[in-house]
Scaffold this motif. Structure first.
Motif, short mmCIF file in Angstrom:
data_model
loop_
_atom_site.label_atom_id
_atom_site.label_comp_id
_atom_site.label_asym_id
_atom_site.label_seq_id
_atom_site.Cartn_x
_atom_site.Cartn_y
_atom_site.Cartn_z
N ALA A 129 -34.65 2.56 14.98
CA ALA A 129 -33.91 3.03 16.15
C ALA A 129 -32.42 3.15 15.84
CB ALA A 129 -34.12 2.08 17.33
N ILE A 130 -31.78 4.17 16.41
CA ILE A 130 -30.34 4.36 16.24
C ILE A 130 -29.57 3.26 16.96
CG2 ILE A 130 -28.42 5.93 16.73
CD1 ILE A 130 -30.39 8.23 16.48
N ILE A 131 -30.07 2.86 18.13
CA ILE A 131 -29.44 1.78 18.89
C ILE A 131 -30.33 0.55 18.80
CG2 ILE A 131 -28.34 3.40 20.49
CD1 ILE A 131 -30.55 2.68 22.51
N PRO A 132 -29.81 -0.64 19.11
CA PRO A 132 -30.67 -1.84 19.15
C PRO A 132 -31.78 -1.63 20.20
CG PRO A 132 -28.36 -2.46 19.13
CD PRO A 132 -28.39 -0.98 19.32
N PHE A 133 -33.01 -1.54 19.74
CA PHE A 133 -34.09 -1.12 20.62
C PHE A 133 -34.55 -2.23 21.58
CE2 PHE A 133 -38.64 -0.52 21.54
CZ PHE A 133 -38.57 0.70 22.19
N ILE A 134 -34.64 -3.46 21.09
CA ILE A 134 -35.18 -4.54 21.93
C ILE A 134 -34.31 -4.79 23.16
CG2 ILE A 134 -35.70 -7.01 21.99
CD1 ILE A 134 -36.79 -6.77 19.18
N PRO A 135 -32.97 -4.90 23.03
CA PRO A 135 -32.16 -5.06 24.25
C PRO A 135 -32.30 -3.88 25.22
CG PRO A 135 -30.89 -5.64 22.32
CD PRO A 135 -32.15 -5.02 21.82
N GLN A 136 -32.42 -2.66 24.67
CA GLN A 136 -32.59 -1.49 25.53
C GLN A 136 -33.92 -1.55 26.28
OE1 GLN A 136 -30.53 0.86 26.30
NE2 GLN A 136 -31.91 2.24 27.39
N LEU A 137 -34.98 -1.90 25.57
CA LEU A 137 -36.29 -2.01 26.20
C LEU A 137 -36.29 -3.10 27.27
CD1 LEU A 137 -39.28 -1.23 26.37
CD2 LEU A 137 -39.72 -2.90 24.55
N ARG A 138 -35.68 -4.22 26.96
CA ARG A 138 -35.62 -5.31 27.92
C ARG A 138 -34.89 -4.87 29.20
NH1 ARG A 138 -35.75 -10.99 27.01
NH2 ARG A 138 -35.50 -10.65 24.78
N ALA A 139 -33.77 -4.16 29.02
CA ALA A 139 -33.00 -3.69 30.17
C ALA A 139 -33.80 -2.71 31.01
CB ALA A 139 -31.69 -3.06 29.71
N GLN A 140 -34.49 -1.77 30.35
CA GLN A 140 -35.29 -0.79 31.09
C GLN A 140 -36.45 -1.45 31.82
OE1 GLN A 140 -35.49 2.01 27.49
NE2 GLN A 140 -35.61 3.44 29.20
N ALA A 141 -37.10 -2.40 31.16
CA ALA A 141 -38.23 -3.07 31.79
C ALA A 141 -37.78 -3.92 32.97
CB ALA A 141 -38.95 -3.95 30.76
N THR A 142 -36.63 -4.55 32.85
CA THR A 142 -36.10 -5.35 33.96
C THR A 142 -35.79 -4.46 35.16
OG1 THR A 142 -35.16 -6.96 32.41
CG2 THR A 142 -34.28 -6.95 34.65
N ARG A 143 -35.23 -3.27 34.90
CA ARG A 143 -34.95 -2.33 35.98
C ARG A 143 -36.25 -1.86 36.62
NH1 ARG A 143 -30.98 1.13 38.00
NH2 ARG A 143 -31.93 2.11 39.84
N ALA A 144 -37.27 -1.58 35.82
CA ALA A 144 -38.56 -1.15 36.35
C ALA A 144 -39.17 -2.23 37.23
CB ALA A 144 -39.51 -0.78 35.22
N PHE A 145 -39.01 -3.48 36.82
CA PHE A 145 -39.54 -4.59 37.61
C PHE A 145 -38.79 -4.70 38.93
CE2 PHE A 145 -42.37 -8.23 36.35
CZ PHE A 145 -42.55 -8.72 37.63
N ALA A 146 -37.48 -4.52 38.89
CA ALA A 146 -36.69 -4.55 40.13
C ALA A 146 -37.10 -3.43 41.07
CB ALA A 146 -35.20 -4.46 39.80
N ASN A 147 -37.39 -2.25 40.50
CA ASN A 147 -37.87 -1.14 41.31
C ASN A 147 -39.20 -1.49 41.97
OD1 ASN A 147 -35.66 0.38 40.61
ND2 ASN A 147 -36.73 1.61 39.09
N PHE A 148 -40.05 -2.21 41.24
CA PHE A 148 -41.33 -2.60 41.84
C PHE A 148 -41.13 -3.53 43.02
CE2 PHE A 148 -44.52 -5.88 42.40
CZ PHE A 148 -45.55 -5.11 42.88
N VAL A 149 -40.16 -4.43 42.95
CA VAL A 149 -39.90 -5.32 44.08
C VAL A 149 -39.55 -4.49 45.32
CG1 VAL A 149 -38.42 -7.16 44.96
CG2 VAL A 149 -39.23 -7.24 42.60
N ASP A 150 -38.70 -3.46 45.13
CA ASP A 150 -38.39 -2.56 46.24
C ASP A 150 -39.66 -1.88 46.75
OD1 ASP A 150 -35.75 -3.20 45.99
OD2 ASP A 150 -35.12 -1.28 45.13
N TYR A 151 -40.48 -1.40 45.82
CA TYR A 151 -41.73 -0.72 46.19
C TYR A 151 -42.62 -1.66 47.00
CZ TYR A 151 -46.15 1.77 45.80
OH TYR A 151 -47.33 2.41 46.08
#
Length: 241
Positions: free
Chosen positions: A11-33
């Motif tokens: 990966a060009i960028i650090p992938f694990i922190p990016q994935l963690r951030a995206q997954a955390t946002r997806a989880f927060a969206n689920f709480v709203d849902y």
């Protein structure tokens, strides 16, 4: 979520922190849902599954077991809280009518606008920008939507557009195939709803050496509670075309 070691290495960028951030946002969206849409009905009567030929899959996210959501309260539990827009666009009079539906013999929720919030789907939010009173703002002065492009509040109650609200049919039910064409507006009484966490969102990234891969796991435990059966109103059948 599993991913190969090569994904992280190449990966060009650090992938694990990016994935963690995206997954955390997806989880927060689920709480709203979950707060907005959950319904424990497995068949076609589910407010998110109308028109399906089979029962909902056990993994369907609207089958959250932590309590029924805001739309369910108005659509199923207390239909007095429903306001049918009759296929029309949102108006200030319509919003005020739905607001004062929240007044009952037990609670006068509609009186104090600081206790309320509006949650709308993105398409309905676009139509709300055209409400005459907020578009005009003393003939397009400061605070008008034509200048700001936003509606921060109606009668002192904040407005939040959310992609977690789907378009529905004319009954306010979402369609299983996602082909709804009409908008909706949830009017929630903020102090009458609680989200209780037993476990906050936890994330873990583990390396599995025999598979040469990483696995990201996220867990949380929470439930939704409401004070009474007049804690939320719903405007449905809103024209967004």
């Amino acid at each position: 979520v599993g991913f190969s070691t090569e994904t992280e290495e190449d990966a060009i960028i650090p992938f694990i922190p990016q994935l963690r951030a995206q997954a955390t946002r997806a989880f927060a969206n689920f709480v709203d849902y979950a707060i907005l849409n959950t319904d424990s009905t497995t068949g076609t009567g589910n407010i998110n599954y109308k028109g399906a030929n089979t029962s909902a899959a056990p993994t369907s996210r609207f089958l959250f077991a932590g309590g029924n959501g805001m739309r369910y309260l108005a659509l199923i539990t207390n239909t007095r809280l429903l306001t049918n827009a009759q296929g029309g666009v949102p108006t200030l009079a319509m919003l005020r009518s739905a607001r004062f539906n929240l007044i009952s013999s037990l609670n006068a929720y509609g009186i104090d606008p600081s206790l309320l919030m509006y949650i709308v789907d993105p398409y309905t939010y676009g139509k709300m920008l055209q409400i005459d009173e907020v578009l005009n703002a003393m003939v397009n002065g400061r605070g008008s939507t034509v200048n700001d492009g936003l509606i921060p509040a109606i009668d002192g109650s904040p407005i939040f557009p959310s992609s977690e609200l789907a378009l529905t049919d004319s009954t306010g039910y979402a369609l299983a195939d996602g082909t709804g064409t009409l908008g909706q507006i949830v009017i929630a009484v903020k102090p009458a709803w609680k989200v209780g966490y037993i476990r906050q969102v936890n994330t873990d990234v583990s390396y599995i050496p025999w598979n040469d891969m990483y696995v990201l796991t996220m867990t949380a435990r929470f439930a939704i509670g409401k004070k009474d059966t007049t804690a939320c109103g719903l405007i449905y059948n809103v024209n967004v075309s």
